[in-house]
Design a protein around this motif. Structure first.
Motif, PDB file in Angstrom:
ATOM      1  N   MET A   1      -7.118  30.482   6.111  1.00  0.00           N
ATOM      2  CA  MET A   1      -6.836  29.653   4.951  1.00  0.00           C
ATOM      3  C   MET A   1      -7.232  30.423   3.689  1.00  0.00           C
ATOM      4  SD  MET A   1      -8.301  25.891   4.193  1.00  0.00           S
ATOM      5  CE  MET A   1      -7.203  24.769   3.424  1.00  0.00           C
ATOM      6  N   LYS A   2      -6.358  30.441   2.729  1.00  0.00           N
ATOM      7  CA  LYS A   2      -6.584  31.167   1.488  1.00  0.00           C
ATOM      8  C   LYS A   2      -7.431  30.329   0.531  1.00  0.00           C
ATOM      9  CE  LYS A   2      -4.052  33.745  -1.964  1.00  0.00           C
ATOM     10  NZ  LYS A   2      -2.748  34.151  -2.457  1.00  0.00           N
ATOM     11  N   TYR A   3      -8.403  30.994  -0.102  1.00  0.00           N
ATOM     12  CA  TYR A   3      -9.285  30.306  -1.041  1.00  0.00           C
ATOM     13  C   TYR A   3      -8.525  30.016  -2.330  1.00  0.00           C
ATOM     14  CZ  TYR A   3     -13.462  29.159  -3.693  1.00  0.00           C
ATOM     15  OH  TYR A   3     -14.403  28.512  -4.446  1.00  0.00           O
ATOM     16  N   ASP A   4      -8.696  28.823  -2.866  1.00  0.00           N
ATOM     17  CA  ASP A   4      -7.995  28.407  -4.083  1.00  0.00           C
ATOM     18  C   ASP A   4      -8.849  28.732  -5.314  1.00  0.00           C
ATOM     19  OD1 ASP A   4      -6.395  27.277  -5.992  1.00  0.00           O
ATOM     20  OD2 ASP A   4      -6.289  25.303  -5.034  1.00  0.00           O
ATOM     21  N   PHE A   5      -8.672  29.951  -5.833  1.00  0.00           N
ATOM     22  CA  PHE A   5      -9.457  30.401  -6.980  1.00  0.00           C
ATOM     23  C   PHE A   5      -9.180  29.553  -8.215  1.00  0.00           C
ATOM     24  CE2 PHE A   5      -9.306  34.205  -4.337  1.00  0.00           C
ATOM     25  CZ  PHE A   5     -10.632  34.595  -4.355  1.00  0.00           C
ATOM     26  N   LYS A   6      -7.924  29.184  -8.394  1.00  0.00           N
ATOM     27  CA  LYS A   6      -7.539  28.404  -9.573  1.00  0.00           C
ATOM     28  C   LYS A   6      -8.257  27.051  -9.586  1.00  0.00           C
ATOM     29  CE  LYS A   6      -3.448  27.002 -12.154  1.00  0.00           C
ATOM     30  NZ  LYS A   6      -1.987  27.023 -12.194  1.00  0.00           N
ATOM     31  N   ILE A  47     -16.590  31.729  -5.042  1.00  0.00           N
ATOM     32  CA  ILE A  47     -15.579  32.652  -5.558  1.00  0.00           C
ATOM     33  C   ILE A  47     -15.947  34.088  -5.192  1.00  0.00           C
ATOM     34  CG2 ILE A  47     -14.604  33.646  -7.674  1.00  0.00           C
ATOM     35  CD1 ILE A  47     -14.719  30.792  -8.877  1.00  0.00           C
ATOM     36  N   ALA A  48     -17.209  34.459  -5.420  1.00  0.00           N
ATOM     37  CA  ALA A  48     -17.659  35.819  -5.105  1.00  0.00           C
ATOM     38  C   ALA A  48     -17.514  36.105  -3.609  1.00  0.00           C
ATOM     39  CB  ALA A  48     -19.100  36.014  -5.561  1.00  0.00           C
ATOM     40  N   ALA A  49     -17.880  35.137  -2.764  1.00  0.00           N
ATOM     41  CA  ALA A  49     -17.770  35.324  -1.314  1.00  0.00           C
ATOM     42  C   ALA A  49     -16.313  35.463  -0.887  1.00  0.00           C
ATOM     43  CB  ALA A  49     -18.421  34.149  -0.585  1.00  0.00           C
ATOM     44  N   ALA A  50     -15.437  34.681  -1.492  1.00  0.00           N
ATOM     45  CA  ALA A  50     -14.015  34.770  -1.158  1.00  0.00           C
ATOM     46  C   ALA A  50     -13.437  36.117  -1.578  1.00  0.00           C
ATOM     47  CB  ALA A  50     -13.243  33.627  -1.831  1.00  0.00           C
ATOM     48  N   LYS A  51     -13.867  36.633  -2.724  1.00  0.00           N
ATOM     49  CA  LYS A  51     -13.405  37.948  -3.169  1.00  0.00           C
ATOM     50  C   LYS A  51     -13.900  39.048  -2.240  1.00  0.00           C
ATOM     51  CE  LYS A  51     -12.683  37.123  -8.085  1.00  0.00           C
ATOM     52  NZ  LYS A  51     -13.092  37.516  -9.438  1.00  0.00           N
ATOM     53  N   GLU A  52     -15.147  38.932  -1.798  1.00  0.00           N
ATOM     54  CA  GLU A  52     -15.680  39.923  -0.859  1.00  0.00           C
ATOM     55  C   GLU A  52     -14.918  39.876   0.458  1.00  0.00           C
ATOM     56  OE1 GLU A  52     -19.906  39.933  -0.255  1.00  0.00           O
ATOM     57  OE2 GLU A  52     -20.284  39.810  -2.416  1.00  0.00           O
TER      58      GLU A  52
END
Length: 93
Positions: A1-6, A47-52
């Protein structure tokens, strides 16, 4: 599942607006500050964890770029000592 940054950034913006509204109305107290700070910090960590996770999956090094993320500026007009930070106030430091 993709994290929803927006959606996460929108939630951070809403929490920041709630802080400003409560401060403007004079309704800001320690409980509100703690609640809002915890929410903002939790979302920023997500957000930081999803980017990592994305960087690890794709072999890119986004984690090095995350060190310069923008922190939301919240005015401290209610405090007599302008150098007292919201974090110090919230945690009784």
């Amino acid at each position: 599942m993709k994290y929803d940054f927006k959606a996460a950034r929108k939630q951070i913006e809403e929490l920041t607006l709630m802080y400003r509204w409560l401060n403007y109305r004079g309704l800001l107290n320690e409980h509100n500050v703690n609640f809002l700070l915890e929410g903002i910090n939790e979302l920023e960590q997500e957000i930081a964890a999803a980017k990592e996770k994305m960087a690890a999956r794709h072999g890119h090094h986004f984690s090095e770029q995350d060190k310069n993320f923008v922190n939301h500026i919240i005015p401290f007009s209610q405090y007599d000592n302008k150098e007292e930070s919201l974090h110090e106030h919230a945690h009784g430091l």
